[in-house]
Design a protein around this motif. Sequence first.
Motif, PDB file in Angstrom:
ATOM      1  N   GLY A   1       0.666  -1.225   0.050  1.00 46.29           N
ATOM      2  CA  GLY A   1       0.234  -0.098   0.136  1.00 46.29           C
ATOM      3  C   GLY A   1       0.698   1.379   0.102  1.00 46.29           C
ATOM      4  N   VAL A   2       2.284   1.170  -0.390  1.00 48.59           N
ATOM      5  CA  VAL A   2       2.841   2.410  -0.226  1.00 48.59           C
ATOM      6  C   VAL A   2       2.978   3.010  -1.793  1.00 48.59           C
ATOM      7  N   VAL A   3       2.868   4.063  -1.945  1.00 39.72           N
ATOM      8  CA  VAL A   3       2.744   4.541  -3.398  1.00 39.72           C
ATOM      9  C   VAL A   3       3.463   6.026  -3.198  1.00 39.72           C
ATOM     10  N   HIS A   4       4.282   6.287  -4.025  1.00 35.08           N
ATOM     11  CA  HIS A   4       5.165   7.468  -4.194  1.00 35.08           C
ATOM     12  C   HIS A   4       4.567   8.307  -5.502  1.00 35.08           C
ATOM     13  N   VAL A   5       4.394   9.471  -5.183  1.00 35.60           N
ATOM     14  CA  VAL A   5       3.869  10.417  -6.200  1.00 35.60           C
ATOM     15  C   VAL A   5       4.800  11.772  -6.395  1.00 35.60           C
ATOM     16  N   GLY A   6       5.213  11.666  -7.469  1.00 34.47           N
ATOM     17  CA  GLY A   6       6.082  12.991  -7.991  1.00 34.47           C
ATOM     18  C   GLY A   6       5.043  14.149  -8.333  1.00 34.47           C
ATOM     19  N   GLY A   7       5.404  15.573  -7.553  1.00 34.16           N
ATOM     20  CA  GLY A   7       4.844  16.633  -8.157  1.00 34.16           C
ATOM     21  C   GLY A   7       5.954  17.570  -8.340  1.00 34.16           C
ATOM     22  N   HIS A   8       5.112  19.026  -8.701  1.00 37.24           N
ATOM     23  CA  HIS A   8       6.357  20.138  -8.632  1.00 37.24           C
ATOM     24  C   HIS A   8       6.954  20.298  -7.363  1.00 37.24           C
ATOM     25  N   PHE A   9       8.498  20.079  -7.398  1.00 34.17           N
ATOM     26  CA  PHE A   9       9.224  20.404  -6.231  1.00 34.17           C
ATOM     27  C   PHE A   9       8.981  19.425  -4.984  1.00 34.17           C
ATOM     28  N   SER A  10       8.343  18.354  -5.348  1.00 32.93           N
ATOM     29  CA  SER A  10       8.134  17.483  -4.039  1.00 32.93           C
ATOM     30  C   SER A  10       7.925  16.031  -4.441  1.00 32.93           C
ATOM     31  N   ILE A  11       8.197  15.106  -3.561  1.00 32.66           N
ATOM     32  CA  ILE A  11       7.463  13.754  -3.761  1.00 32.66           C
ATOM     33  C   ILE A  11       6.915  13.241  -2.503  1.00 32.66           C
ATOM     34  N   THR A  12       5.691  12.969  -2.552  1.00 29.19           N
ATOM     35  CA  THR A  12       4.821  12.516  -1.704  1.00 29.19           C
ATOM     36  C   THR A  12       4.537  10.898  -1.575  1.00 29.19           C
ATOM     37  N   THR A  13       4.945  10.591  -0.182  1.00 29.48           N
ATOM     38  CA  THR A  13       4.972   8.927  -0.158  1.00 29.48           C
ATOM     39  C   THR A  13       3.516   8.892   0.878  1.00 29.48           C
ATOM     40  N   HIS A  14       2.741   7.854   0.067  1.00 32.15           N
ATOM     41  CA  HIS A  14       1.309   7.713   0.578  1.00 32.15           C
ATOM     42  C   HIS A  14       1.351   6.192   1.265  1.00 32.15           C
ATOM     43  N   ARG A  15       1.027   6.105   2.659  1.00 27.84           N
ATOM     44  CA  ARG A  15       0.677   4.738   3.112  1.00 27.84           C
ATOM     45  C   ARG A  15      -0.650   4.540   3.118  1.00 27.84           C
ATOM     46  N   THR A  16      -1.318   3.522   2.308  1.00 33.01           N
ATOM     47  CA  THR A  16      -2.618   3.456   2.396  1.00 33.01           C
ATOM     48  C   THR A  16      -3.106   2.187   3.085  1.00 33.01           C
ATOM     49  N   THR A  17      -4.234   1.824   3.477  1.00 30.94           N
ATOM     50  CA  THR A  17      -4.525   0.580   4.060  1.00 30.94           C
ATOM     51  C   THR A  17      -5.729   0.076   3.288  1.00 30.94           C
ATOM     52  N   THR A  18      -6.124  -1.407   3.555  1.00 31.04           N
ATOM     53  CA  THR A  18      -7.417  -1.726   3.249  1.00 31.04           C
ATOM     54  C   THR A  18      -8.719  -1.291   3.737  1.00 31.04           C
ATOM     55  N   ARG A  19      -8.429  -0.259   4.973  1.00 33.04           N
ATOM     56  CA  ARG A  19      -9.816   0.514   5.297  1.00 33.04           C
ATOM     57  C   ARG A  19     -10.124   1.512   4.502  1.00 33.04           C
TER      58      ARG A  19
END
Length: 669
Positions: A353-371
Amino acid sequence: MAGQFLFPAEASAEAADRAGASGTSDPCSGPTIAMYGVASLTAAIVGMTVLGDKAYVVARGQNPPVLGEIDLPSKTLTRAVRLNRGEGGWATTVSGGHVYAGTYPFPDIYRFDPATGQVALIGTIGPSGGFVWCLTTAPDGTVYAGTSPRGEVWEYKPTTGTLRNLGVAFAGQQYVRAIAADDRFVYAGTLPSGYVVAYDRTTGAKTNITPTPYGGAAAIIARDGRVIAALTKYLVDMAPDGSDAKVIATPAAERLLDAMTMTADGTLYCVGRPTGTVYRRDGDTLVPVAAPTPGDEHRALVPLDATTLLGAAGSGRLWWLNLESKQSEIVELIDAGLSGPDPVQSMAYESRGVVHVGGHFSITTHRTTTRGTRTSRRTSVAGEPKQLQVVGSRLYAAMYPSTELLELDPDRGRVRSLGFIDHDQQRPTDMAHVRDQDLLLVASAPGVGLLKGALTSLDRRRRKITVYKDVITDQSVMSLALDDRRGHRIAYLAGDTWGGGSVPPTRPSATIAAFDLTRREVLWEVTPIEGYASLQHVAVSDGVLYGVYKRLAGAWFAMDLASRTVLTTGRLPSYGELSVHDGHVFASIFGGSVYRLGPDLAEAQFMLGGLGDGWYNPPQLAWERYSPHAWGVAGRDLARLRLDPRCPAPGQARRPLPDAHVLEGLLAN
């Protein structure tokens, strides 16, 4: 550098459980699209100007753009207004107590009245997909603008409300990237070659005053009978007719000078890229002063008083620099309240459930759950992460426009530079990991006005970068795909004859080149479809290479690698990126749709639509390894997509496709 924690966010109600969690064995049960909140937040800016004790900044990536008013004494956001349309505004100036902004990808000019808070559209000064790159104000209040792709200068007279096109600055130059004006002339600096052209403000007659083109223009100042132009690696100081030119080389660490200003006593200050260092001109030398935001791009420099400079960094920071003490103070506009959903640059799935997203001047790491919940951590990076790749516990990013390669430890928010591709490259376009050799491969396109792209190899163990420039003669390398047949150490490279743009192609058709990763040489080169100029992306599955074109947009093919014979051709509504998962080949395209191309399909199979236009770059799919689910975006929200060929395609309405000229304009940004 440390990342910034964001608050936990609840996902859409339809994502309460992932597919299969409902207790049924039906693979088509559960949501087709599960939403997880905003994928990337941004407060990045592309324009700034100052009026009185207020700074006015224009956001990028927020649609429509936001014009933010910053109270300079309190360093707070006091007002934010929306412009009519677009993605941002590079150009700002002040005239007659009003703030003017020029936008993209619709080249509009707006006027904001701080007294009433009203925004008025002055006019549109170019085709869809164009940019207003720069604005300036002459001593009498007349406003001038520089544009692309037609490389024109426009004039607006607030006293009469009239717009006038002064014409193309220099034949063959598609960008007027910098502009300045004095009592008699308006001076336009061009890209890709750095010509400075003087227009007579009365007659419209124009003269090239550049001693010689030194490289693309970034900034111009006209003051005290001199014209000073920042032309890539040089500062050129000359008389208004181009005579008496003095040329100062920029410091070796800098590729260009982003912004310039001059204080009341005539001292020139400028800021360099990529270091973010502020320099003071001392005779024929640029003396470093300080680096308030190291590694950042800069949009403007403004002297507030005899000892204070105000700087606007592209990442969304304003800084105040005391020229005597060299101390600075920084305000993060994302904290000040100017942030909004960012169009996504890139995406990579790690595991669990860990997804990395590149944006303008940033990288956001999301930790998602089955809920259906998520927590997010935002890590600042210098530029745009065009490509992301997960290898083990590390995340790798290829950056635009610096070509820097970064290694990130997402758990700790730590960033380490592995070096730069350089070699006239600017835009990383694809990335892949060769497991048995532990190599990261990066495809790239050159800067504006150049044709020769590159393939770059990063040896992870030795931290060694090797660049193979012009690996496909006179073409960008837009994509790479690894051979999936046993014993074949080959990377297939997709070309683009347009290179970095703004230069005539030398080859009639885009080609595929087979690059031997052991011998480090091209084995063969083939043209899949004659006359098509630009491949966008390729993928390989079971010895068949699939490709999709940008020019002709949406054309696709499947080619047998053993015989180099094209097996199938077809046409998608637009272009994007290809991916292979569980033996199937998918295309995620602009317009918010996903199609399946193979194996053994005579025409593309529609899989999913209605995802909107939340991508800044060609849309990607980040696949879960043992699941028919991929991560992407729906609108500008992070989304988990079920893309199971066994399941019937849902009946979402297919949205109108984006304007092709707008897409090309955004990709040139």
